[in-house]
Write an enzyme that holds these catalytic residues in place. Sequence first.
Site, PDB file in Angstrom:
ATOM      1  CD  GLU A   3     -63.575 -43.629  -7.530  1.00  0.00           C
ATOM      2  OE1 GLU A   3     -64.639 -43.427  -6.910  1.00  0.00           O
ATOM      3  OE2 GLU A   3     -63.367 -43.178  -8.660  1.00  0.00           O
TER       4      GLU A   3
ATOM      5  CE1 TYR B  45     -68.644 -45.125  -8.568  1.00  0.00           C
ATOM      6  CE2 TYR B  45     -67.410 -45.009  -6.513  1.00  0.00           C
ATOM      7  CZ  TYR B  45     -67.642 -44.566  -7.804  1.00  0.00           C
ATOM      8  OH  TYR B  45     -66.856 -43.594  -8.325  1.00  0.00           O
TER       9      TYR B  45
ATOM     10  CG  ASP C 146     -71.834 -42.176  -9.041  1.00  0.00           C
ATOM     11  OD1 ASP C 146     -72.390 -42.335 -10.145  1.00  0.00           O
ATOM     12  OD2 ASP C 146     -71.356 -41.086  -8.691  1.00  0.00           O
TER      13      ASP C 146
END
Length: 326
Positions: free
Chosen positions: A39, A122, A140
């Site tokens: 991520e 996020y 996102d």
Amino acid sequence: MPVDTTSALLSWYAVDKRALPWRASGSETADPYRVWLSEIMLQQTTVAAVKPYFAAFTARWPTVEALAEADEAAVMSAWAGLGYYARARNLIACARTVVREHGGEFPGDEAALLKLPGVGAYTAAAIAAIAFGRRAVVVDGNVERVVARLFAVSEPMPGAKPKLRALMDRLTPERDAGDFAQAMMDLGATICTPRSPDCGRCPVASGCAARAEGRPEAYPVKAPKTAKPQREWTGYWLRRGGEVLLVRRPPRGLLGGMLALPVEPPAVAEWREVGAIDHVFTHFALTMTVLSAEGDAEGEWWPVERIAEAGLPTVFAKAAAVAAAA
DNA sequence: GAGCCGTGGTA
DNA sequence: TTACCAAGGCT
């Protein structure tokens, strides 16, 4: 809506999800370390660009403990070329925080994740949902685009963000929030793309308001952007025999913490212009004139033949290539 | 809240 | 070639 958008997306994802190195396959449980690492790398970065870096990092540092113990310069060098180098600085800080304050286990709570360096709204939601099965509203750029189209949200960005998040909250299921988030992101990345959405392949086209209007690519509505300013730098290629002078940039700001060519002249008399390179950053365009000289100064001396291993940001790798060829 | 912060791919 | 864009976060 003609079909339940949430159910339709989950069904589509179960069959058509992308096989990605950080994604658990079959009945495997996602590894929070790998989810977190992916991520962070994927922030504003394409899957294709991330893949080799993810492979290299997980091979070299297989666990958060290993990464926490890593040499900072080695991590920065391994990150070179991927961009947004604050992510690498925060990566180290985050790994050390997880080891020191969480016993080497990532927290599963969104609020606790949000406190970690480099983990924003996020990423905290994504890790909580994907690695821990929590219900979290993951938003996102893909999600914003897909939701803006599904509901034909006409308010321009970034003002529409709260509305888009509220709509995503409404769509997110109690269970399978992680799969749902990834389904939305896969859809945005492969079908509901920014410029030419492929509505013929979209599992939720029948429930899409933008599709019904005939211009899905018009969403999300964005304000026009301002032009990038042009800047001029000089890069200095100082040779001492078979070595070249590199400097460590200041820990914050542009290319912070990275190894680089000096951009202030070392105290050497005879500089010779050997070329120039162009490079575009997020908020300005750069032309760097490259000067070369022979001499001595303070800094890290690096063998010219091994300059590719120094871990230079791309702008300096370009300049080094010009100087080395001169 | 708006500016800062990389890079490579694509049309 | 120019312009836009990608699983954002920090200040």
